[in-house]
Design an enzyme around this catalytic site. Structure first.
Site, PDB file in Angstrom:
ATOM      1  N   SER A 159      36.306  46.778  34.909  1.00  0.00           N
ATOM      2  CA  SER A 159      35.444  45.651  35.239  1.00  0.00           C
ATOM      3  C   SER A 159      34.280  45.616  34.275  1.00  0.00           C
ATOM      4  O   SER A 159      33.786  46.659  33.843  1.00  0.00           O
ATOM      5  CB  SER A 159      34.926  45.830  36.672  1.00  0.00           C
ATOM      6  OG  SER A 159      33.702  45.161  36.844  1.00  0.00           O
ATOM      7  N   GLU A 202      49.080  42.317  38.185  1.00  0.00           N
ATOM      8  CA  GLU A 202      48.587  41.051  38.724  1.00  0.00           C
ATOM      9  C   GLU A 202      49.006  39.878  37.838  1.00  0.00           C
ATOM     10  O   GLU A 202      49.329  38.790  38.325  1.00  0.00           O
ATOM     11  CB  GLU A 202      47.061  41.079  38.864  1.00  0.00           C
ATOM     12  CG  GLU A 202      46.569  42.037  39.933  1.00  0.00           C
ATOM     13  CD  GLU A 202      45.044  42.188  39.906  1.00  0.00           C
ATOM     14  OE1 GLU A 202      44.373  41.615  40.764  1.00  0.00           O
ATOM     15  OE2 GLU A 202      44.541  42.907  38.998  1.00  0.00           O
TER      16      GLU A 202
END
Lengths: 458, 458, 458, 458
Positions: D277, D290
């Site tokens: 992140s 994902e």
């Protein structure tokens, strides 16, 4: 109320939850398949001594009674029948008492529903295949009778080159032959029995899945119990195959809708497949064909729906999957009815040959023949193409046909004196018969195709 | 049989064509709207002296009789009722004789069906809006009661940062507020009456479309008759808006399905909205939520279907458009039921606060706070981020928490001695309350939001 | 290589993973928006004293330099630029050193990307709105010049009733007016700034989200940080709105493709928007219009894609969401280009009025007028409709026009002697002017509409 | 500028029209296939004496030069290159003069583009098949090494029954085996050459389509020229097949994303396939997985797109069809890359066996075994199921395991004294090995499957 699963529950299922989860309305059409599968399951349980012979016989006779009720439309669904499996087991217990509760031994609704759906497909897909064959035969007969009729082939809805109507009709025969192959392949992959996978891990009972599979005409049995209950490939694939079929029918519908418009006037659709307007008394609308085109969108929506449904679901079974039936049944039913009905329409549609041939006069449709002629004379095709482009420009300016161009103009533009004669004598039938290459529209090639199809279809 | 349109036809409609074109099964739910519209249409015809007063009264009284029959479920649909308009007119003529045939004056099914569909939407969309408001109120109440509960917010299904459960719940309130606005906008655009456009060009009768529109609460009337009968924007837009709503509900369903899994154990779903397994006695499955997620795919399929249907249709009306109802009704009904049912589930779901707070301990969830602390101390955020990354790597290697790292390690990596204290005293509630920026998860901000919502919703 | 996030990682990102996760190719078109947003973010950090004034100025001047590089196409993307945010920050650090690392303070890529996408939409949606207005003005001008031209309106691709070409053109103006309203509503909902939500919970820095929002023309700021980073409603809604617009353009394209076919011959499309065939020298194909129709399918695919993408994602951010841009950018660009190009085509398309009016002779298009005449004489419309149906049947059998039916035939079928005169004198212009009802095709009504539009559009 | 088709045109193509119609950006990846096809086409023209030997040799050597340029990335596309065919012919004429214009003899872009697309598929589909085989081998190896590891199988994301991890992994091997079969069938149907159909009717040149087909490894040639240029079944079918493959991969991705969440903790994904992140330093996100899940939506969008595109197109070629490549290329590339990358991830993912086995303790996962035990004792399964439901309810109330229930309770509920012993001694491995039915999860059955797969894959 007791459901199949409610042992551990102390509260009743909420009414809204019932309304939301119960699938019986959609499931109903699986009733006979569910019973057929259950009879064989009971036979297997009996054979494997998982239940006694007398229990087995009792269960089977109860199931046969249920089958009779379903066929005669006297089977009563109750408000608390969660799904078709529940309805059948509930009725079985009513008929034969607690022994009915032994039917679900070594079986889960997870493998049972896949089994039922596959039995459904093992019936309707062959029906669709049969209907396609009838379509093809109808088209071949029509094509054989249309050998003298010609019309423009279109690209971009512009007249392209003259073509035999028969050649046009046979294009659809070729197209739908691929559909048959695809559906057969899908059926082969569908024809694997999942029964015995139970909830997802198999069972501790000494079941014989092979026996069940053979009795109901399956080609084999699952190899992995988790996969067997998670897998809806057979639905995804079926819906896709039927989607492609519907795309073909929608294209044919579009062609016929265009041709039936008085503006084009190539065909006159049979009155018994048209409807009128509630306000305009003169209308004879191609509604059935418009609905075939429109319902193709319903099928495309179903394809989207089933893919979106299955995407990203973790293994193994999730309740989302119940919704597969919504997409499957509608798609199968639309497809079957559409192919049957378009065949009837084709059969009775009247062709207007003179209107068809007249329109060959539009749009300088013979231009390609001239370009190919020049190329045969040694002019690079690209240049020949440009020369004929100039001829067309010239003729268009003057509002005349190519064959009415002055000799001097033709010679000047093409630099080829033979071109004059070629252009002057060219007519649509000649043009058509020039396309004698394999698979082309010449009468010889089309007759070959007709013969080939008659061999295949008989 | 005579249809509304069969004057010029000499052949009967083929049975297959009937089965294929008749829409009465789907139309039925428009029955009351059709009658309501017809009554006002008759009033207008009377007012404009297009029909006489006595004719008008006869027609209206017949229609009222039909309305009674529909409401009491005694209206009998017949095999030859092509659609709802036909069924009503057929029954009207049965009741009052040939005068019934005057009802269709200055009207076509082309404008009538749009009118009926819009009346349907003018009822169901406000119902959906009301259901969303109840959902929001339920969430706000739940959020208010959950102010002491915290859990990890997730990104990528990884614990990200600690957050108040109330903040989480209010995220859904914000989301659905946008749905309400979208649906209201769609309703405004829907609320334009098409009646008077007739087949597509208007009529030679001196009709008063404004009168009809006002009587039934429309905001205005169409301005172009061709557009009025061709347009299905109001369906495309409605289906899209409800699709977005369903995406939201599917996300919430996903969250709850995950949270209800014993692996995560954040919540315990109410038994009356769960079902069990036919084979595994211990199961308490979140079926209703899975079906909300699954039916979102049905709605997505409907969106695809209606777009694919309308794409490339020439003006004005084509029969394909009849299929719009298939997509519209299912979407509206799924949406309404889903929002109602998820509200009930939320209401009764029990939360497990200790399990929620425990999981904050997973995954070094306080790391961002430390990075922001270092950045406040003047270290460029990018470097601070890297330093904390190193701290995490170190702690992970040793299998310890960040606060259990040695002082020297912390100092070595961050070069900041204050960091030790900050890390040692950091707990989840402190972390939460650090996020006091606008719209953040601190208790102060969340309380502000709660207040704002209570004002809006009451 | 160090990424924005790689502090805790000891292994390098796999090359395949890079190729799979990097979005820079698609992101590139956000470059200027990213920089614009970053400049204002830096101003806010400075104003709030989160960074010092000198740091802020350094950062802003670096960002301005980057903006210059992007505009002059000298900005160099590097192989390790993961996305646009990374590329900008990487370059910033190159330009101004470690201070560049302070730009990302109190911000996450999760809120930043939403911010960038919204800035993109705040530019392209007004562009599309402007292009629609130009389309409408072009149509209104065209309609004004076409008042003397009439053609059949079609339902089911069958001639329905005569209509002014102007009325037909204005139908599209009405349609696209709804698009404008929808897009404006979508823009209003888009125009809420997410910046300050950070990763998903807000931040411990004393940020001022209102300041940032105002500086960039947003109407307001988010209220819930979790919602702010999870929400892609603005993309779902935009893509749906543009999908409806494209459906309209595809219908218009279909009309023009049909009309340009020599079989119908209503219009001649401008050469500079047609292409030819590589083999058939005579072809003038409506390729651009076919591509508008075809790309509508790309947009429908994008709608499906984005709905399927968002369905069932747990809160808050998941990487799947990165794919939103794939659907968004393509949809916006197709829509913008399509509306611009179809306007140019309309402008230069030549109409063939005599061909249009001739085709009114096809298909007994005046039948409804006769039925309405009979109804005005007191015959119930349903019976009048059947009578005229019989007249059409009779005329069709004889291959003549309705006005050429024998007096005795007309009287026998209608029982109304006035009908003979009415039928004999009826012509297409009279028919058109009979439709003087509101929104109908009479010249009076069409002129009213023209006036209304000129007021709205100027 | 002269295009391949511009002979009859007097105006230049509008710049916007160029931008809108040119497909060269997407076509580029067909460059080598186009050249390969052209070389064989030239050989055929020469063999059939349609062009002279010297012309043929010149053309072929020019094409080989172009191939070299493409491979070395020195081929220069020009602004006026409409598509790949144009670019190649333009360059050919540059290289060898007007003789280059002879290459397009007896060929149209309509048959050529199908030919190129099929050559592309004849390369990439086998690549995908190869990648699936590597995936399967990797899974089998992993499964073989995981024989001692067990975890709960899930239904509805609830622990269902204990299962070997190997059994779980092999479920995916079975699934993807069906993908291979489907793709092979699609490839067979693709492998029919369209070259020789020309624009849509064949040609007047004595071409030899069989020769071309054989040279490039096709199984046969088209039989109907209209069908050959209209048909995009091979694209519809390919995209559907790959869509099903992606659904499988998305499900696997979902499983792994769930398992990698610290809340579940079954696996630890390899760092080189995770990213972090920009704000939260501790994150190790399963981004690649994902994106596989997310790009499945792009593929679903492509399926929708291509179906919507082809629906209702009249025969034969329409420009809309150009858009097929948009859907095809993206789908193939996503699929290929996804299968390759997920294989790498699987290879390096570390399993946490103790966490897996611990979670078997959740949710009374052994309940079905007890019910089946009771059924073996003669109790109807439905009653046995209810009894165990009661045991679960009892244990849940007390917060204990089933094996910790009092003897008296067990006896009272089941009425079966043997049940006590069975329950007391039951553990997860015993439970697993009870599932010795065909395709079940017992170690014996799983070893059989492993052997079967090793035979198939080697």
């Amino acid at each position: 109320m007791n459901y199949l699963w409610s042992g551990r529950f102390s509260k009743q299922l909420h009414d809204l939850a019932k309304r939301f989860t119960f699938s019986i309305e959609i499931d109903k059409r699986l009733a006979l398949f569910d019973v057929a599968g259950s009879i064989v399951h009971a036979m297997m349980l009996m054979k494997q001594k998982i239940i006694s012979e007398s229990e087995g016989k009792k269960i089977i006779s109860g199931l046969k009674q249920i089958r009779k009720e379903i066929k005669s439309d006297t089977f009563v669904f109750k408000a608390d029948d969660e799904d078709i499996h529940t309805a059948v087991e509930r009725r079985l217990v009513e008929l034969i008492g607690p022994t009915g509760g032994k039917l679900h031994t070594a079986r889960s609704r997870n493998d049972q529903i896949v089994f039922d759906e596959k039995l459904y497909l093992k019936q309707i897909l062959p029906d669709i295949l049969g209907a396609i064959t009838i379509f093809q035969k109808t088209m071949v007969t029509k094509a054989e009778r249309s050998l003298g009729i010609f019309l423009p082939a279109f690209t971009h809805l512009q007249p392209a080159q003259p073509v035999l109507l028969s050649h046009y009709l046979l294009a659809y025969v070729s197209m739908l032959e691929r559909d048959k192959k695809r559906i057969k392949d899908a059926l082969t992959r569908t024809n694997i029995s999942p029964l015995g996978a139970c909830a997802c891990v198999g069972t501790s009972f000494p079941v014989d899945p092979e026996y069940v599979a053979k009795k109901l005409g399956f080609d084999g049995v699952f190899n992995n119990s988790i996969d067997a209950v998670s897998d809806r490939d057979f639905i995804l694939e079926t819906v896709c195959c039927l989607g492609i079929l519907m795309v073909h029918l929608s294209r044919m519908a579009e062609d016929l809708i265009l041709w039936h418009s008085p503006l084009i006037g190539f065909v006159d659709l049979p009155e018994e497949f048209c409807t009128g307007s509630s306000i305009m008394p003169q209308k004879k609308n191609p509604d059935v064909l418009e609905l075939i085109r429109g319902r193709t969108s319903a099928v495309i929506g179903n394809i989207t729906g089933i893919f979106s449904l299955m995407k990203g679901l973790p293994l193994s079974y999730n309740r989302d999957i119940q919704e597969d039936k919504r997409f499957l049944f509608e798609t199968c039913e639309i497809s079957y009815l559409s192919i049957v009905i378009i065949t009837k329409i084709i059969e009775k549609t009247e062709v207007n040959p003179s209107r068809m041939s007249q329109t060959c006069r539009l749009g300088y449709i013979e231009a390609t023949d001239i370009a190919e002629f020049l190329a045969r004379k040694g002019i690079p095709f690209r240049q020949a193409h440009h020369m004929v482009g100039k001829l067309v420009e010239e003729a268009e300016k003057k509002g005349i046909l190519l064959k009415d161009l002055k000799e001097s103009t033709i010679k000047k533009i093409t630099g080829c004196s033979d071109a004059v004669d070629f252009i002057r004598q060219l007519d649509f039938e000649k043009s058509i018969n020039l396309k004698a290459s394999h698979g082309g529209t010449s009468i010889g090639e089309v007759k070959k195709e007709l013969k080939r199809w008659k061999n295949i279809l008989n």
